[in-house]
Design a protein around this motif. Structure first.
Motif, PDB file in Angstrom:
ATOM      1  N   ASP A  96       0.825  -1.204   0.000  1.00 57.61           N
ATOM      2  CA  ASP A  96       0.000   0.000   0.000  1.00 57.61           C
ATOM      3  C   ASP A  96       0.861   1.257   0.000  1.00 57.61           C
ATOM      4  O   ASP A  96       0.552   2.227  -0.698  1.00 57.61           O
ATOM      5  N   THR A  97       1.939   1.247   0.766  1.00 62.33           N
ATOM      6  CA  THR A  97       2.841   2.392   0.814  1.00 62.33           C
ATOM      7  C   THR A  97       3.460   2.645  -0.558  1.00 62.33           C
ATOM      8  O   THR A  97       3.504   3.790  -1.028  1.00 62.33           O
ATOM      9  N   LEU A  98       3.929   1.598  -1.204  1.00 64.85           N
ATOM     10  CA  LEU A  98       4.521   1.748  -2.529  1.00 64.85           C
ATOM     11  C   LEU A  98       3.478   2.183  -3.562  1.00 64.85           C
ATOM     12  O   LEU A  98       3.752   3.015  -4.434  1.00 64.85           O
ATOM     13  N   PHE A  99       2.278   1.637  -3.467  1.00 64.87           N
ATOM     14  CA  PHE A  99       1.227   1.967  -4.433  1.00 64.87           C
ATOM     15  C   PHE A  99       0.782   3.415  -4.283  1.00 64.87           C
ATOM     16  O   PHE A  99       0.522   4.093  -5.274  1.00 64.87           O
ATOM     17  N   ARG A 100       0.701   3.914  -3.054  1.00 60.06           N
ATOM     18  CA  ARG A 100       0.327   5.306  -2.828  1.00 60.06           C
ATOM     19  C   ARG A 100       1.357   6.257  -3.420  1.00 60.06           C
ATOM     20  O   ARG A 100       1.015   7.320  -3.923  1.00 60.06           O
ATOM     21  N   ARG A 101       2.617   5.878  -3.349  1.00 59.61           N
ATOM     22  CA  ARG A 101       3.685   6.710  -3.917  1.00 59.61           C
ATOM     23  C   ARG A 101       3.839   6.485  -5.421  1.00 59.61           C
ATOM     24  O   ARG A 101       4.664   7.120  -6.050  1.00 59.61           O
ATOM     25  N   ALA A 103       5.163   4.044  -6.827  1.00 62.24           N
ATOM     26  CA  ALA A 103       6.494   3.494  -7.079  1.00 62.24           C
ATOM     27  C   ALA A 103       6.376   2.247  -7.939  1.00 62.24           C
ATOM     28  O   ALA A 103       5.505   1.410  -7.724  1.00 62.24           O
ATOM     29  N   PHE A 104       7.243   2.130  -8.909  1.00 60.36           N
ATOM     30  CA  PHE A 104       7.354   0.975  -9.804  1.00 60.36           C
ATOM     31  C   PHE A 104       6.169   0.810 -10.748  1.00 60.36           C
ATOM     32  O   PHE A 104       6.106  -0.165 -11.486  1.00 60.36           O
ATOM     33  N   LEU A 105       5.195   1.707 -10.736  1.00 62.54           N
ATOM     34  CA  LEU A 105       4.050   1.566 -11.643  1.00 62.54           C
ATOM     35  C   LEU A 105       4.445   1.818 -13.094  1.00 62.54           C
ATOM     36  O   LEU A 105       3.799   1.311 -14.004  1.00 62.54           O
ATOM     37  N   HIS A 106       5.518   2.590 -13.320  1.00 60.49           N
ATOM     38  CA  HIS A 106       5.962   2.857 -14.686  1.00 60.49           C
ATOM     39  C   HIS A 106       6.359   1.568 -15.412  1.00 60.49           C
ATOM     40  O   HIS A 106       6.238   1.469 -16.605  1.00 60.49           O
ATOM     41  N   ARG A 107       6.792   0.571 -14.672  1.00 59.04           N
ATOM     42  CA  ARG A 107       7.176  -0.694 -15.290  1.00 59.04           C
ATOM     43  C   ARG A 107       5.966  -1.422 -15.868  1.00 59.04           C
ATOM     44  O   ARG A 107       6.058  -2.099 -16.890  1.00 59.04           O
ATOM     45  N   PHE A 108       4.819  -1.292 -15.198  1.00 56.56           N
ATOM     46  CA  PHE A 108       3.615  -1.949 -15.679  1.00 56.56           C
ATOM     47  C   PHE A 108       2.955  -1.160 -16.808  1.00 56.56           C
ATOM     48  O   PHE A 108       2.291  -1.733 -17.660  1.00 56.56           O
ATOM     49  N   GLY A 109       3.114   0.156 -16.797  1.00 58.94           N
ATOM     50  CA  GLY A 109       2.543   0.990 -17.857  1.00 58.94           C
ATOM     51  C   GLY A 109       3.150   0.682 -19.215  1.00 58.94           C
ATOM     52  O   GLY A 109       2.469   0.699 -20.234  1.00 58.94           O
ATOM     53  N   GLY A 110       4.423   0.359 -19.244  1.00 55.37           N
ATOM     54  CA  GLY A 110       5.089  -0.006 -20.492  1.00 55.37           C
ATOM     55  C   GLY A 110       4.600  -1.327 -21.050  1.00 55.37           C
ATOM     56  O   GLY A 110       4.704  -1.585 -22.255  1.00 55.37           O
ATOM     57  N   ALA A 111       4.059  -2.172 -20.185  1.00 53.60           N
ATOM     58  CA  ALA A 111       3.552  -3.480 -20.608  1.00 53.60           C
ATOM     59  C   ALA A 111       2.083  -3.408 -21.031  1.00 53.60           C
ATOM     60  O   ALA A 111       1.500  -4.423 -21.369  1.00 53.60           O
ATOM     61  N   GLY A 112       1.480  -2.203 -20.950  1.00 58.76           N
ATOM     62  CA  GLY A 112       0.086  -2.074 -21.370  1.00 58.76           C
ATOM     63  C   GLY A 112      -0.919  -2.168 -20.247  1.00 58.76           C
ATOM     64  O   GLY A 112      -2.122  -2.168 -20.474  1.00 58.76           O
ATOM     65  N   LEU A 113      -0.475  -2.256 -19.006  1.00 59.26           N
ATOM     66  CA  LEU A 113      -1.390  -2.316 -17.858  1.00 59.26           C
ATOM     67  C   LEU A 113      -1.655  -0.902 -17.337  1.00 59.26           C
ATOM     68  O   LEU A 113      -0.763  -0.067 -17.257  1.00 59.26           O
ATOM     69  N   ASP A 114      -2.887  -0.617 -16.986  1.00 52.36           N
ATOM     70  CA  ASP A 114      -3.257   0.672 -16.426  1.00 52.36           C
ATOM     71  C   ASP A 114      -3.422   0.569 -14.930  1.00 52.36           C
ATOM     72  O   ASP A 114      -3.524  -0.513 -14.373  1.00 52.36           O
ATOM     73  N   GLU A 115      -3.503   1.761 -14.291  1.00 47.11           N
ATOM     74  CA  GLU A 115      -3.731   1.791 -12.847  1.00 47.11           C
ATOM     75  C   GLU A 115      -5.112   1.282 -12.577  1.00 47.11           C
ATOM     76  O   GLU A 115      -5.524   0.784 -11.666  1.00 47.11           O
TER      77      GLU A 115
END
Length: 115
Positions: A96-101, A103-115
């Protein structure tokens, strides 16, 4: 046998005294002699506050006379304990702490996954 119930011998950071064992199994390998049944009975008595009362005979053991390669004796315990919930709470809190910040979501965005 008492060492098998110790928190320092667990593979995750969970304190078994914070929960109850629903079931446990111990495998003894090597030439234990008559020590194995006595040791398990003593370990059950010592850890009875952490065992469930509504599941009779929740601790089982087995022995094999063939020792592991390079050793004389060994013992392994598999336990199903409710203490694992504290480890899952910590992992969820860290996620939850990482998700709120974000963090690391850019790695999933490149693969076609959205928030």
């Amino acid at each position: 046998a008492a060492q098998m119930f110790a928190a320092r011998n667990f593979t995750c950071a969970a304190d078994p005294r914070c929960g109850r064992y629903l079931a446990a199994f111990a495998m003894f390998r090597g030439r234990w002699g008559r020590f194995e049944p006595t040791a398990m009975a003593e370990a059950e008595v010592m850890n009875s506050p952490y065992l469930t009362k509504w599941i009779p005979d929740s601790v089982k053991s087995s022995s094999c006379q063939v020792p592991p390669t390079g050793k004389y004796v060994s013992a392994t315990m598999l336990g199903n304990s409710t203490a694992i919930q504290e480890m899952f709470r910590r992992v969820l809190q860290q996620f939850d702490t990482l998700f709120r910040r974000k963090a690391f979501l850019h790695r999933f965005g490149g693969a076609g996954l959205d928030e």
